[in-house]
Design a protein around this motif. Structure first.
Motif, PDB file in Angstrom:
ATOM      1  N   THR A  27       0.809  -1.227   0.000  1.00 24.56           N
ATOM      2  CA  THR A  27       0.000   0.000   0.000  1.00 24.56           C
ATOM      3  C   THR A  27       0.837   1.271   0.000  1.00 24.56           C
ATOM      4  OG1 THR A  27      -0.133  -0.057   2.425  1.00 24.56           O
ATOM      5  CG2 THR A  27      -1.911  -1.138   1.192  1.00 24.56           C
ATOM      6  N   ARG A  49      -4.660   7.056  -1.269  1.00 23.49           N
ATOM      7  CA  ARG A  49      -5.425   6.566  -0.128  1.00 23.49           C
ATOM      8  C   ARG A  49      -5.861   7.712   0.784  1.00 23.49           C
ATOM      9  NH1 ARG A  49      -4.684   1.327   2.006  1.00 23.49           N
ATOM     10  NH2 ARG A  49      -3.860   2.162   3.961  1.00 23.49           N
ATOM     11  N   TYR A 104      -8.748   9.525  -0.991  1.00 26.58           N
ATOM     12  CA  TYR A 104      -9.967   8.742  -1.101  1.00 26.58           C
ATOM     13  C   TYR A 104     -10.628   8.510   0.248  1.00 26.58           C
ATOM     14  CZ  TYR A 104      -8.409   7.883  -5.875  1.00 26.58           C
ATOM     15  OH  TYR A 104      -8.003   8.034  -7.180  1.00 26.58           O
ATOM     16  N   ARG A 105      -9.860   8.541   1.336  1.00 26.35           N
ATOM     17  CA  ARG A 105     -10.487   8.431   2.652  1.00 26.35           C
ATOM     18  C   ARG A 105     -11.444   9.590   2.880  1.00 26.35           C
ATOM     19  NH1 ARG A 105      -5.282   6.426   4.488  1.00 26.35           N
ATOM     20  NH2 ARG A 105      -5.512   4.249   5.180  1.00 26.35           N
ATOM     21  N   ARG A 134     -16.635   4.565   6.336  1.00 24.52           N
ATOM     22  CA  ARG A 134     -16.954   3.139   6.275  1.00 24.52           C
ATOM     23  C   ARG A 134     -17.351   2.707   4.865  1.00 24.52           C
ATOM     24  NH1 ARG A 134     -20.688   3.299  11.701  1.00 24.52           N
ATOM     25  NH2 ARG A 134     -18.990   3.363  13.226  1.00 24.52           N
ATOM     26  N   SER A 148      -8.220  -0.680  -1.248  1.00 22.61           N
ATOM     27  CA  SER A 148      -7.323  -0.902  -0.117  1.00 22.61           C
ATOM     28  C   SER A 148      -7.838  -0.288   1.175  1.00 22.61           C
ATOM     29  CB  SER A 148      -5.926  -0.352  -0.433  1.00 22.61           C
ATOM     30  OG  SER A 148      -5.924   1.069  -0.438  1.00 22.61           O
ATOM     31  N   ILE A 149      -8.768   0.681   1.087  1.00 25.29           N
ATOM     32  CA  ILE A 149      -9.290   1.316   2.305  1.00 25.29           C
ATOM     33  C   ILE A 149     -10.724   0.886   2.590  1.00 25.29           C
ATOM     34  CG2 ILE A 149      -7.765   3.314   2.103  1.00 25.29           C
ATOM     35  CD1 ILE A 149     -10.087   4.899   0.964  1.00 25.29           C
ATOM     36  N   HIS A 175     -13.788  -1.313   4.016  1.00 29.65           N
ATOM     37  CA  HIS A 175     -13.988  -2.150   5.198  1.00 29.65           C
ATOM     38  C   HIS A 175     -14.419  -3.555   4.806  1.00 29.65           C
ATOM     39  CE1 HIS A 175     -13.962   0.672   8.778  1.00 29.65           C
ATOM     40  NE2 HIS A 175     -13.708   1.452   7.744  1.00 29.65           N
ATOM     41  N   VAL A 178      -8.429  -6.999   2.874  1.00 28.54           N
ATOM     42  CA  VAL A 178      -9.813  -6.579   3.081  1.00 28.54           C
ATOM     43  C   VAL A 178     -10.694  -7.824   3.206  1.00 28.54           C
ATOM     44  CG1 VAL A 178     -11.775  -5.364   2.033  1.00 28.54           C
ATOM     45  CG2 VAL A 178      -9.452  -4.444   1.791  1.00 28.54           C
TER      46      VAL A 178
END
Length: 369
Positions: A202, A209, A212-213, A219, A293-294, A296, A314
């Motif tokens: 990652t 990342r 995109y969070r 969630r 990759s992020i 849940h 994941v």
């Protein structure tokens, strides 16, 4: 990290130092310095050839660490299609990624390459002086291309068109998961398999990342309603109901697929709050990988997104209707469930939610009832 693009050839190069630390940032800094100090000189150059599907690139992530363990001073290169180069650059223990568009298969937006252009790339590859190669896909053309690069120690899968080019090989074992089958090629180069799971790094995705969070919320749950064969796809209305239920539980649906595939989801009745992977960044595979990759949780048909998500650790619910659950089961380290049915009409919303509820996801999915 250095990425150069020249025509249809993409080059990703990561110099390697012996006994370098395994954290990506320190690792890259030391290896970059070694290029100028002359401290690094590979004892062997190994090529991993994978012009097949994207999932085969993910399978290679289990091979490279084993090769590194048995050949600590070797330079390991992956040769793949342009379309798969982004994901290949996430493989652990790989120093270089070379990409080209082969003339024998269509590669998404890149189309099918020309014979003359590919021959030129082969000539460029000969300059690297590779000592050995593993042909990870089953195409006779891939084995022939590796031989044309000048590699004499060439291992891969025996087939009607590939055996003549190989110096050693094994028969495909369709009864084995893809990673375990690919690992059978390692002893042919004197390496011992270290793991039966795949893994992607990652660190190269850190910037994406972080962005995109913020875009995807706290969630995100990735939904991939597209099987490789249209006749195997569960009805989109079923997936919409799953998305509505997950949103009711406090999660934020993220729809995953190609731009053309997602057009149908854009037109479906849903929520304006839903997110779509084709609207993130430039819509490249690396953007999809960063989003997955992020996540849940991943819920979707068997395909490359499922294996990418699983390789990032994941939790995964894979839908096989029917698919090939033995060969292409999730092979990551995170918990996974498989929903196997003889046809898409046998998959219900209740089935999907029941699989989701059995996963030990943190925080738990069933927060609202």
């Amino acid at each position: 990290m250095e990425v150069n693009t020249r025509g249809r050839l993409t080059l990703y190069h990561r110099p390697r130092l012996p006994n370098a630390p395994h954290t990506r940032s320190e690792d890259l800094a030391l290896r970059s310095a070694s290029r100028f100090s002359g401290a690094y000189a590979p004892t062997e150059r190994i090529l991993l050839v994978a012009f097949g599907q994207l999932r085969e690139i993910v399978y290679l992530s289990a091979l490279a660490p084993a090769l590194r363990a048995s050949h600590p001073l070797a330079e390991i290169t992956v040769w793949c299609t342009d379309a798969n180069a982004d994901i290949a650059s996430l493989l652990p223990d790989v120093d270089r990624v070379e990409a080209a568009t082969p003339f024998w298969r269509s590669c998404g937006a890149s189309g099918r390459g020309g014979m003359i252009g590919f021959v030129r790339r082969v000539r460029e590859m000969r300059r690297h002086g590779f000592d050995a190669a593993i042909v990870a896909d089953r195409s006779g053309f891939s084995a022939m291309a590796a031989r044309a690069v000048g590699i004499r120690r060439l291992v891969g899968y025996h087939g009607s068109h590939s055996s003549r080019w190989l110096s050693a090989g094994v028969l495909t074992e369709r009864e084995l998961p893809g990673v375990r089958d690919a690992a059978r090629l390692l002893p042919l180069l004197g390496s011992v398999p270290l793991s039966a799971t795949y893994r992607l790094e990652t660190d190269p995705l850190a910037g994406r990342r972080a962005r995109y969070r913020t875009l995807l919320g706290a969630r995100p749950v990735a939904l991939h309603p597209f099987a490789p064969e249209r006749r195997d796809r569960v009805a989109l209305t079923q997936w919409v109901h799953v998305a509505i239920e997950l949103a009711r539980r406090g999660y934020e649906p993220l729809w995953v697929g190609g731009a053309r595939e997602l057009d149908a989801v854009h037109r479906a009745v849903g929520s304006a709050a839903w997110k779509y992977v084709d609207r993130l960044g430039e819509g490249r595979p690396v953007d999809m990988a960063a989003a997955l990759s992020i996540a849940h949780l991943f819920v979707g048909h068997d395909g490359a997104p499922l294996h990418i998500a699983a390789a990032f650790g994941v939790p995964v619910v894979g839908v096989y209707s029917p698919g090939d659950p033995v060969r292409s089961m999730p092979q990551g380290t995170a918990p996974s469930r498989m929903l196997v049915r003889s046809g898409p009409g046998e998959v219900t919303v209740e089935d999907l939610l029941a699989c989701i509820d059995t996963l030990p996801v943190t925080p738990p999915l069933a927060i609202v009832r």
